[in-house]
Design an enzyme around this catalytic site. Structure first.
Site, PDB file in Angstrom:
ATOM      1  N   GLU A 206       0.824  -1.209   0.000  1.00 32.42           N
ATOM      2  CA  GLU A 206       0.000   0.000   0.000  1.00 32.42           C
ATOM      3  C   GLU A 206       0.861   1.263   0.000  1.00 32.42           C
ATOM      4  O   GLU A 206       0.545   2.245  -0.683  1.00 32.42           O
ATOM      5  CB  GLU A 206      -0.946   0.009   1.213  1.00 32.42           C
ATOM      6  CG  GLU A 206      -1.972  -1.108   1.227  1.00 32.42           C
ATOM      7  CD  GLU A 206      -3.048  -0.946   0.163  1.00 32.42           C
ATOM      8  OE1 GLU A 206      -3.045   0.071  -0.565  1.00 32.42           O
ATOM      9  OE2 GLU A 206      -3.902  -1.846   0.056  1.00 32.42           O
ATOM     10  N   ARG A 210       0.780   3.795  -3.347  1.00 35.74           N
ATOM     11  CA  ARG A 210       0.124   5.085  -3.113  1.00 35.74           C
ATOM     12  C   ARG A 210       1.133   6.215  -2.904  1.00 35.74           C
ATOM     13  O   ARG A 210       1.075   7.244  -3.586  1.00 35.74           O
ATOM     14  CB  ARG A 210      -0.815   4.996  -1.899  1.00 35.74           C
ATOM     15  CG  ARG A 210      -1.925   3.983  -2.053  1.00 35.74           C
ATOM     16  CD  ARG A 210      -2.896   4.045  -0.884  1.00 35.74           C
ATOM     17  NE  ARG A 210      -3.708   2.839  -0.807  1.00 35.74           N
ATOM     18  CZ  ARG A 210      -5.008   2.816  -0.522  1.00 35.74           C
ATOM     19  NH1 ARG A 210      -5.651   3.942  -0.285  1.00 35.74           N
ATOM     20  NH2 ARG A 210      -5.669   1.677  -0.450  1.00 35.74           N
ATOM     21  N   ASP A 351      -5.166  -9.934  -7.990  1.00 39.63           N
ATOM     22  CA  ASP A 351      -5.398  -9.088  -9.164  1.00 39.63           C
ATOM     23  C   ASP A 351      -4.151  -8.499  -9.810  1.00 39.63           C
ATOM     24  O   ASP A 351      -3.827  -8.775 -10.963  1.00 39.63           O
ATOM     25  CB  ASP A 351      -6.397  -7.977  -8.817  1.00 39.63           C
ATOM     26  CG  ASP A 351      -6.058  -7.249  -7.512  1.00 39.63           C
ATOM     27  OD1 ASP A 351      -5.026  -7.565  -6.882  1.00 39.63           O
ATOM     28  OD2 ASP A 351      -6.835  -6.359  -7.118  1.00 39.63           O
ATOM     29  N   GLU A 520     -11.902   0.518 -10.614  1.00 34.03           N
ATOM     30  CA  GLU A 520     -11.498  -0.479 -11.610  1.00 34.03           C
ATOM     31  C   GLU A 520     -12.337  -0.441 -12.890  1.00 34.03           C
ATOM     32  O   GLU A 520     -11.804  -0.581 -13.999  1.00 34.03           O
ATOM     33  CB  GLU A 520     -11.534  -1.886 -10.996  1.00 34.03           C
ATOM     34  CG  GLU A 520     -10.431  -2.162  -9.993  1.00 34.03           C
ATOM     35  CD  GLU A 520     -10.695  -1.528  -8.636  1.00 34.03           C
ATOM     36  OE1 GLU A 520      -9.736  -1.334  -7.866  1.00 34.03           O
ATOM     37  OE2 GLU A 520     -11.881  -1.220  -8.343  1.00 34.03           O
TER      38      GLU A 520
END
Length: 617
Positions: A206, A210, A351, A520
């Site tokens: 993360e 980010r 993913d 998405e």
């Protein structure tokens, strides 16, 4: 005897001067003719006086019509009266005025941001939404990771590094929000290094996608990396972003150096640059395999190869592990370096592994027969596995979707599809054309049969993703949907929009009805529009944006997640995720804009929508 007509025969040839233009010479000649046919006005003093007035008036009219520039030399072929008067100038029709634009359309055309006024105005609406979201964050949560817009306060859920500031920074640059760039950039310069040196535990994945990704994108877009792009003159110098990125990455490297295998630990203690595994000891496959774009680019601009070397060891190691037709389990052990369990899915924890296979290859030049060809091969094999093992059609209307194998390829198939899976249509399209338009790729004979199959699947999956929005009462998608198949059905779990033709194809469980403002689907709509130029993707994106505006906007500033998208009005969750500014609004803005802004054959977006340049050799 018939009655006489209400007009005389001579009126049939009447020249209606009100509706037909006549030259002044014709008017004069006809007037003189009329004077001579009715009576000889010149035979009396009154008639002579009227004729003199008429001639004098025409003369005055000709003289005063001279323009300010008529003293210049006459052009060849111009008929000119005494005093330089041009006959053509006197007789020409007044110019037509251009159509008036609304203030918004006029401003956008002046800026050249979009050639179609409708989409330019819609793009401006997205820009205004970003400004509104930022205004709420700045007012109530500046410096915190996230805004709770209903409670009007901030919360730290991502390590306390001001994640919204950094996630939103490059979006503001792309949109031309200079005042936001100044505010966010000033905060980074004044506070972020200190925060990094003092904070405790953060998640490697993360924080990389980010914060590190946001800093590196801001560095490039503000003119760093030899000035290839400069979207803003506001905020600090590019090196400020790069220096903070290096300091952060140096601490994150402990996740790699502390692990006994090439698989990094998931958690890092920033203040002392140490790392440890997550509770339970496992790392997510997607997380360890989705930091390479960022570390590769940092090596390229810093001159230190160590960042890239450590990150790329992960993918090289995964290459050696056994797979199921290219598909991999969602957990991997840093202690053993092996996959754990058999759960295969392209939703959470799986993913972006598949996304980075193709994107890292593209970032490194997208060349076959290179050191990175193995990534393209792994991606190709995995997409074959997706088509063979995970793709199904719903009933009764036949939506194409991607399910899961919770117990591996020999176990039962689950028709469950996370909203997160909706990254896949965009990735499939990008992998097929390498960022070129479909038309150009076809003309240049660059598409293989498999590329065309992947592009077809991309469009079919995008339809299913959009219908996840369309079937609900709010027009916003749930976090998770199930699809009605021959082997699986449940009654009474529709989305609330009974007019949808796919209402019976999509099943939404009570626990899955929330919406987190995820990006998405609009990400895939953006990529598919760029590649196919089919305007239906823009139309669908606008429909989704309008639903966000209607149901998630908070009057005091910001946007909020929802608890249940199947009821109106929906219950609200009181959280504005950082990716709403970093991804969702960015992709919508680009969807409605010009292809020349962040072109797909020159940039790759990391999995948090931070664009990084492709290496061209």
């Amino acid at each position: 005897m018939s009655k006489s007509l209400p007009y005389s025969v001579k009126d049939v040839n009447y020249d209606n001067a009100k509706f037909r233009h006549r030259s002044p010479l014709k008017v004069l000649s006809q007037s003189m003719l009329t004077l001579s046919t009715k009576r000889n006005y010149a035979s009396c003093s009154t008639g002579k006086f009227l004729i003199l007035i008429l001639i004098f008036g025409i003369g005055c009219l000709l003289l005063i019509s001279k323009g300010p520039n008529d003293s210049a030399p006459n052009e060849k072929g111009k008929v000119t009266f005494v005093g330089g008067l041009r006959l053509g100038k006197l007789l020409r029709k007044p110019p037509r005025l251009p159509p008036r634009l609304s203030p918004d359309e006029g401003q956008l055309r002046a800026n050249g941001s979009n050639s179609d006024p409708k989409w330019a105005v819609r793009q401006q609406s997205v820009k205004d939404a970003f400004d509104f979201a930022w205004s709420g964050y700045r007012k109530y949560a500046m410096g915190y990771d996230e805004l709770m817009p209903i409670s009007q306060r901030g919360v730290d859920g991502l390590g306390g590094l001001g994640a919204t500031v950094v996630d939103a920074l490059d979006t503001a640059m792309i949109m031309g929000h200079d005042h936001i760039v100044s505010e966010a950039g000033a905060w980074v310069e004044a506070h972020l290094l200190e925060r990094i040196s003092q904070k405790d535990q953060v998640n490697l994945f993360e924080t990389t996608i980010r914060v590190l990704g946001g800093l590196l994108s801001a560095y490039h877009l503000s003119g760093g990396d030899q000035g290839t792009v400069n979207m803003t003159h506001n905020g600090p110098k590019p090196d400020v972003y790069l220096n903070v990125a290096k300091d952060l990455a140096d601490r994150l490297l402990s996740a790699f150096s502390s692990s006994p295998t090439p698989v990094p630990y998931s958690d890092v203690i920033l203040r002392d640059s140490t790392a440890h595994p997550a509770p339970g000891g496992m790392s997510s496959t997607a997380e360890v395999a989705s930091v390479q774009l960022e570390f590769n680019y940092l090596s390229a601009v810093s001159g230190d190869p160590n960042y890239s070397t450590e990150a790329m060891k992960v993918l090289a190691h995964i290459k050696t592990l056994p797979k199921t037709e290219g598909l991999v389990p969602i957990y991997i052990s840093p202690q053993s370096g092996e996959f754990v369990g058999e759960n295969i899915r392209l939703g959470s924890r799986g993913d972006s592994y598949y996304e980075y296979l193709i994107k890292v290859w593209l970032q490194q030049g997208g060349k076959l027969n290179s050191d990175f060809t193995y990534l393209h091969d792994m991606y190709t094999e995995a997409m074959k596995g997706v088509r063979h093992l995970l793709v199904r059609k719903s009933i009764p209307k036949g939506l194409v979707f991607v399910g899961e194998l919770p117990y591996g390829s020999k176990g039962e198939f689950s028709p469950k599809m996370d909203h997160l899976v909706c990254f896949l249509p965009g990735t499939l399209a990008l992998g097929a054309t390498k960022g070129l338009t479909k038309e150009k790729a076809l003309v240049e004979n660059l598409l293989s049969f498999e590329d065309l199959e992947n592009l077809k699947l991309a469009e079919e999956l995008a339809k299913a993703c959009f219908e996840m929005y369309e079937v609900t009462a709010t027009g916003l998608a749930p976090e998770i949907a199930y699809f009605h198949t021959e082997a699986y059905s449940e009654d009474g779990l529709e989305g609330g929009n009974k007019s949808s033709m796919y209402a019976k194809d999509i099943i939404i469980h009570q626990a899955d009805r929330h919406n987190l403002l995820r990006p998405e689907t609009v990400e895939s709509l953006f990529v598919l529009y760029r590649i196919t130029k089919d305007t239906k993707y823009r139309d669908q994106g606008w429909q989704i944006f309008e639903a966000f505006e209607k149901y998630t906007k908070v009057k005091t500033g910001g946007y909020t997640s929802l608890d249940d998208v199947t009821e109106v009005p929906p219950r609200r969750r009181d959280k504005m995720e950082t990716f709403f500014l970093g991804e969702t609004l960015k992709y919508l803005y680009l969807l409605f804009g010009d292809d020349s802004v962040i072109p797909l054959d020159k940039f790759v977006f990391n999995t948090e929508a931070h664009p990084l340049p492709i290496k061209h050799t």
